[in-house]
Motif scaffolding. Structure first.
Motif, PDB file in Angstrom:
ATOM      1  N   ARG A   1      59.930  -2.981 -12.678  1.00 30.84           N
ATOM      2  CA  ARG A   1      59.094  -3.962 -11.979  1.00 30.84           C
ATOM      3  C   ARG A   1      57.710  -4.071 -12.622  1.00 30.84           C
ATOM      4  NH1 ARG A   1      58.771  -8.352  -8.404  1.00 30.84           N
ATOM      5  NH2 ARG A   1      56.939  -8.136  -7.079  1.00 30.84           N
ATOM      6  N   ALA A   2      57.109  -2.924 -12.941  1.00 32.65           N
ATOM      7  CA  ALA A   2      55.776  -2.924 -13.552  1.00 32.65           C
ATOM      8  C   ALA A   2      55.794  -3.591 -14.919  1.00 32.65           C
ATOM      9  CB  ALA A   2      55.251  -1.493 -13.662  1.00 32.65           C
ATOM     10  N   ILE A   3      56.789  -3.268 -15.733  1.00 28.70           N
ATOM     11  CA  ILE A   3      56.889  -3.853 -17.074  1.00 28.70           C
ATOM     12  C   ILE A   3      57.122  -5.363 -16.995  1.00 28.70           C
ATOM     13  CG2 ILE A   3      58.437  -4.045 -19.060  1.00 28.70           C
ATOM     14  CD1 ILE A   3      56.686  -1.779 -19.564  1.00 28.70           C
ATOM     15  N   LEU A   4      58.025  -5.792 -16.134  1.00 25.35           N
ATOM     16  CA  LEU A   4      58.342  -7.217 -16.036  1.00 25.35           C
ATOM     17  C   LEU A   4      57.153  -8.024 -15.526  1.00 25.35           C
ATOM     18  CD1 LEU A   4      62.009  -7.154 -14.667  1.00 25.35           C
ATOM     19  CD2 LEU A   4      61.253  -7.666 -16.997  1.00 25.35           C
ATOM     20  N   LEU A   5      56.487  -7.529 -14.482  1.00 26.41           N
ATOM     21  CA  LEU A   5      55.313  -8.243 -13.979  1.00 26.41           C
ATOM     22  C   LEU A   5      54.229  -8.328 -15.056  1.00 26.41           C
ATOM     23  CD1 LEU A   5      54.670  -7.121 -10.282  1.00 26.41           C
ATOM     24  CD2 LEU A   5      55.413  -9.356 -11.105  1.00 26.41           C
ATOM     25  N   TRP A   6      54.018  -7.233 -15.755  1.00 28.69           N
ATOM     26  CA  TRP A   6      52.974  -7.184 -16.764  1.00 28.69           C
ATOM     27  C   TRP A   6      53.281  -8.124 -17.932  1.00 28.69           C
ATOM     28  CZ3 TRP A   6      48.180  -6.298 -17.557  1.00 28.69           C
ATOM     29  CH2 TRP A   6      47.682  -6.056 -18.844  1.00 28.69           C
ATOM     30  N   THR A   7      54.535  -8.237 -18.307  1.00 28.00           N
ATOM     31  CA  THR A   7      54.918  -9.024 -19.478  1.00 28.00           C
ATOM     32  C   THR A   7      54.841 -10.527 -19.212  1.00 28.00           C
ATOM     33  OG1 THR A   7      56.357  -7.194 -20.159  1.00 28.00           O
ATOM     34  CG2 THR A   7      56.697  -9.299 -21.265  1.00 28.00           C
ATOM     35  N   LEU A   8      54.953 -10.918 -17.957  1.00 24.85           N
ATOM     36  CA  LEU A   8      54.806 -12.330 -17.607  1.00 24.85           C
ATOM     37  C   LEU A   8      53.390 -12.820 -17.917  1.00 24.85           C
ATOM     38  CD1 LEU A   8      56.537 -12.349 -14.102  1.00 24.85           C
ATOM     39  CD2 LEU A   8      57.363 -13.573 -16.132  1.00 24.85           C
ATOM     40  N   GLU A   9      53.269 -14.109 -18.203  1.00 24.73           N
ATOM     41  CA  GLU A   9      51.939 -14.701 -18.299  1.00 24.73           C
ATOM     42  C   GLU A   9      51.294 -14.652 -16.914  1.00 24.73           C
ATOM     43  OE1 GLU A   9      51.511 -18.457 -20.435  1.00 24.73           O
ATOM     44  OE2 GLU A   9      53.548 -18.159 -21.210  1.00 24.73           O
ATOM     45  N   PRO A  10      49.970 -14.554 -16.821  1.00 19.45           N
ATOM     46  CA  PRO A  10      49.323 -14.425 -15.510  1.00 19.45           C
ATOM     47  C   PRO A  10      49.728 -15.504 -14.505  1.00 19.45           C
ATOM     48  CG  PRO A  10      47.758 -13.926 -17.235  1.00 19.45           C
ATOM     49  CD  PRO A  10      49.007 -14.400 -17.919  1.00 19.45           C
ATOM     50  N   GLY A  11      49.801 -16.754 -14.936  1.00 22.34           N
ATOM     51  CA  GLY A  11      50.202 -17.819 -14.025  1.00 22.34           C
ATOM     52  C   GLY A  11      51.631 -17.665 -13.549  1.00 22.34           C
ATOM     53  N   GLU A  12      52.532 -17.280 -14.457  1.00 17.63           N
ATOM     54  CA  GLU A  12      53.934 -17.031 -14.087  1.00 17.63           C
ATOM     55  C   GLU A  12      54.029 -15.892 -13.076  1.00 17.63           C
ATOM     56  OE1 GLU A  12      56.920 -17.540 -17.721  1.00 17.63           O
ATOM     57  OE2 GLU A  12      55.280 -16.174 -18.208  1.00 17.63           O
ATOM     58  N   ARG A  13      53.257 -14.850 -13.337  1.00 19.31           N
ATOM     59  CA  ARG A  13      53.272 -13.665 -12.464  1.00 19.31           C
ATOM     60  C   ARG A  13      52.807 -14.039 -11.055  1.00 19.31           C
ATOM     61  NH1 ARG A  13      50.522  -9.855 -15.659  1.00 19.31           N
ATOM     62  NH2 ARG A  13      48.565 -10.750 -14.944  1.00 19.31           N
ATOM     63  N   ASP A  14      51.715 -14.788 -10.963  1.00 22.16           N
ATOM     64  CA  ASP A  14      51.214 -15.187  -9.650  1.00 22.16           C
ATOM     65  C   ASP A  14      52.206 -16.095  -8.938  1.00 22.16           C
ATOM     66  OD1 ASP A  14      48.879 -13.721  -9.798  1.00 22.16           O
ATOM     67  OD2 ASP A  14      47.662 -15.383 -10.545  1.00 22.16           O
ATOM     68  N   ALA A  15      52.866 -16.977  -9.691  1.00 20.04           N
ATOM     69  CA  ALA A  15      53.873 -17.855  -9.096  1.00 20.04           C
ATOM     70  C   ALA A  15      55.019 -17.035  -8.522  1.00 20.04           C
ATOM     71  CB  ALA A  15      54.387 -18.847 -10.137  1.00 20.04           C
ATOM     72  N   LEU A  16      55.461 -16.018  -9.256  1.00 14.39           N
ATOM     73  CA  LEU A  16      56.542 -15.155  -8.786  1.00 14.39           C
ATOM     74  C   LEU A  16      56.123 -14.382  -7.542  1.00 14.39           C
ATOM     75  CD1 LEU A  16      59.345 -13.849  -9.144  1.00 14.39           C
ATOM     76  CD2 LEU A  16      58.255 -12.156 -10.632  1.00 14.39           C
ATOM     77  N   LEU A  17      54.930 -13.809  -7.557  1.00 17.33           N
ATOM     78  CA  LEU A  17      54.440 -13.056  -6.399  1.00 17.33           C
ATOM     79  C   LEU A  17      54.349 -13.950  -5.169  1.00 17.33           C
ATOM     80  CD1 LEU A  17      51.595 -11.004  -8.138  1.00 17.33           C
ATOM     81  CD2 LEU A  17      53.722 -10.066  -7.202  1.00 17.33           C
ATOM     82  N   ALA A  18      53.861 -15.167  -5.362  1.00 17.57           N
ATOM     83  CA  ALA A  18      53.746 -16.098  -4.242  1.00 17.57           C
ATOM     84  C   ALA A  18      55.121 -16.483  -3.710  1.00 17.57           C
ATOM     85  CB  ALA A  18      52.971 -17.343  -4.673  1.00 17.57           C
ATOM     86  N   ASN A  19      56.056 -16.753  -4.624  1.00 12.93           N
ATOM     87  CA  ASN A  19      57.396 -17.137  -4.197  1.00 12.93           C
ATOM     88  C   ASN A  19      58.067 -16.007  -3.425  1.00 12.93           C
ATOM     89  OD1 ASN A  19      60.592 -17.177  -5.146  1.00 12.93           O
ATOM     90  ND2 ASN A  19      59.791 -19.174  -4.541  1.00 12.93           N
ATOM     91  N   GLU A  20      57.933 -14.793  -3.919  1.00 12.44           N
ATOM     92  CA  GLU A  20      58.501 -13.645  -3.201  1.00 12.44           C
ATOM     93  C   GLU A  20      57.886 -13.528  -1.809  1.00 12.44           C
ATOM     94  OE1 GLU A  20      59.517 -10.722  -7.014  1.00 12.44           O
ATOM     95  OE2 GLU A  20      57.664 -10.451  -5.874  1.00 12.44           O
ATOM     96  N   ALA A  21      56.576 -13.783  -1.725  1.00 11.01           N
ATOM     97  CA  ALA A  21      55.876 -13.655  -0.445  1.00 11.01           C
ATOM     98  C   ALA A  21      56.352 -14.680   0.569  1.00 11.01           C
ATOM     99  CB  ALA A  21      54.370 -13.783  -0.658  1.00 11.01           C
ATOM    100  N   THR A  22      56.781 -15.852   0.099  1.00  9.59           N
ATOM    101  CA  THR A  22      57.246 -16.877   1.044  1.00  9.59           C
ATOM    102  C   THR A  22      58.611 -16.547   1.624  1.00  9.59           C
ATOM    103  OG1 THR A  22      58.290 -18.241  -0.688  1.00  9.59           O
ATOM    104  CG2 THR A  22      55.984 -18.720  -0.155  1.00  9.59           C
ATOM    105  N   LYS A  23      59.228 -15.487   1.126  1.00  8.81           N
ATOM    106  CA  LYS A  23      60.557 -15.104   1.623  1.00  8.81           C
ATOM    107  C   LYS A  23      60.507 -13.863   2.505  1.00  8.81           C
ATOM    108  CE  LYS A  23      62.683 -17.109  -2.482  1.00  8.81           C
ATOM    109  NZ  LYS A  23      63.363 -16.859  -3.763  1.00  8.81           N
ATOM    110  N   ARG A  24      59.290 -13.383   2.780  1.00 11.36           N
ATOM    111  CA  ARG A  24      59.162 -12.186   3.604  1.00 11.36           C
ATOM    112  C   ARG A  24      58.479 -12.531   4.919  1.00 11.36           C
ATOM    113  NH1 ARG A  24      56.701  -9.610  -1.079  1.00 11.36           N
ATOM    114  NH2 ARG A  24      58.319  -8.991  -2.544  1.00 11.36           N
ATOM    115  N   TRP A  25      58.242 -11.480   5.737  1.00 10.01           N
ATOM    116  CA  TRP A  25      57.644 -11.695   7.049  1.00 10.01           C
ATOM    117  C   TRP A  25      56.128 -11.732   6.958  1.00 10.01           C
ATOM    118  CZ3 TRP A  25      60.924 -13.717  10.171  1.00 10.01           C
ATOM    119  CH2 TRP A  25      62.276 -13.382  10.075  1.00 10.01           C
ATOM    120  N   THR A  26      55.472 -11.628   8.087  1.00  7.62           N
ATOM    121  CA  THR A  26      54.045 -11.938   8.206  1.00  7.62           C
ATOM    122  C   THR A  26      53.157 -11.165   7.242  1.00  7.62           C
ATOM    123  OG1 THR A  26      54.431 -12.380  10.547  1.00  7.62           O
ATOM    124  CG2 THR A  26      52.152 -12.139   9.856  1.00  7.62           C
ATOM    125  N   SER A  27      53.473  -9.904   6.958  1.00 10.44           N
ATOM    126  CA  SER A  27      52.603  -9.110   6.087  1.00 10.44           C
ATOM    127  C   SER A  27      52.446  -9.735   4.707  1.00 10.44           C
ATOM    128  CB  SER A  27      53.143  -7.682   5.950  1.00 10.44           C
ATOM    129  OG  SER A  27      54.432  -7.695   5.370  1.00 10.44           O
TER     130      SER A  27
END
Length: 317
Positions: free
Chosen positions: A75-101
């Motif tokens: 997880r650390a390697i994959l997140l780090w290797t992504l371009e910053p914009g790609e990484r933020d897009a992935l983090l945001a997308n993952e967050a839209t699939k979880r609960w309130t936290s």
């Protein structure tokens, strides 16, 4: 200030790509070689390595890494290797699939990035997920959370230092009145937080303290301690004014005696190593009486620990 350590003389992208391919071959993956390369290359250098790897070997570096690695290290390697914009897009997308936290993650991406960085994340979201971050956030949230978060992720703030002190006085008074009446989700409060420049917001909250005798966050602490929206509002203000304090709080919660939140720890280290992780680390030590690197090594193991320590600039490279 960043913690990432990049040598003044680095191999060419083709040499790095060749070395990474070598790391994947043989009887076992050479994780140390992967760390020694990727953890010491800038975002632009990592982008060129990915491009070159694909051109030379006909496969995507991220897919190769995904096949060869596992668990928190992967997880650390994959997140780090992504371009910053790609990484933020992935983090945001993952967050839209979880609960309130996960609302905290959406707010974090929206409020701790520059306008350009957030725009890149929104563009990367379009490219990868074929829809907008705004529509996913709106679908994921309801009520006051939707009002605040959609406004924040849609923002494109002015980045300059200029402030209007008359406006700061007016809006400090307005916010104080809304807080006094417990109208925390008032449209005007959300408008100010989602559209004003960070310099203007800081001026407004400084004026708030001068005129009303306490910090804005102190005023908001008087609300319901279990109010999740109020908690998100406090974090929003902290991210817009003193992001290093917000990140220290997240790290302190992630590294504790009851267990490590590897997701939060990985997110903070990989997203801030090229920006301000040094400042965050200094503030962490000041508030917790232990260096961040030492706190992390007490709670992590193996290649995952090595990767985080490398991004903290504390390895021997």
């Amino acid at each position: 200030m960043a913690t990432l350590k990049v040598s003044s003389s680095v191999p060419s992208p083709s040499e790095d790509a060749e070395q990474l391919k070598t790391a994947f071959e043989g009887w076992g993956t050479n994780e140390d070689l992967i760390i020694s390369i990727l953890a010491h290359r800038s975002a632009e250098q990592r982008k060129l390595i990915r491009q070159t790897y694909h051109e030379v070997f006909g496969e995507h570096l991220l897919k190769s890494l995904d096949k060869e690695l596992s668990s928190d290290f992967e997880r650390a390697i994959l997140l780090w290797t992504l371009e910053p914009g790609e990484r933020d897009a992935l983090l945001a997308n993952e967050a839209t699939k979880r609960w309130t936290s996960s609302n905290q993650v959406l707010m974090e991406v929206a409020c701790t990035r520059t306008s350009t960085q957030l725009l890149h994340a929104r563009q990367a979201y379009h490219a990868r997920f074929k829809k907008s971050i705004e529509e996913d956030v709106a679908h994921h949230t309801t009520g006051d959370f939707r009002k605040l978060l959609v406004s924040l992720v849609s923002s494109y703030r002015y980045e300059g230092d200029e402030v209007n002190m008359t406006l700061a006085k007016q809006e400090a008074k307005l916010i104080h009145e809304r807080i006094k009446d417990k109208h925390y989700s008032d449209e005007e409060v959300i408008r100010i937080l989602s559209t004003r420049s960070k310099a203007q917001i800081n001026a407004t909250f400084n004026r708030y303290q001068d005129d009303h005798g306490e910090e804005i966050l102190k005023s908001l602490e008087e609300g319901d301690g279990d109010d999740k929206f109020l908690e998100l509002l406090r974090s929003t203000i902290q991210c817009l004014t003193r992001p290093e304090l917000y990140f220290v709080d997240v790290l302190r919660s992630a590294i504790n005696k009851t267990g490590t939140d590897e997701g939060a720890l990985t997110r903070i280290v990989t997203t801030r190593a090229e920006i301000d992780l040094k400042v965050i680390g200094e503030e962490y030590q000041r508030r917790n009486s232990i260096p961040l690197e030492k706190a992390i090594t007490k709670d992590t193991r193996g290649d995952y620990e090595k990767m985080l320590v490398a991004l903290l600039g504390e390895d021997d490279a």
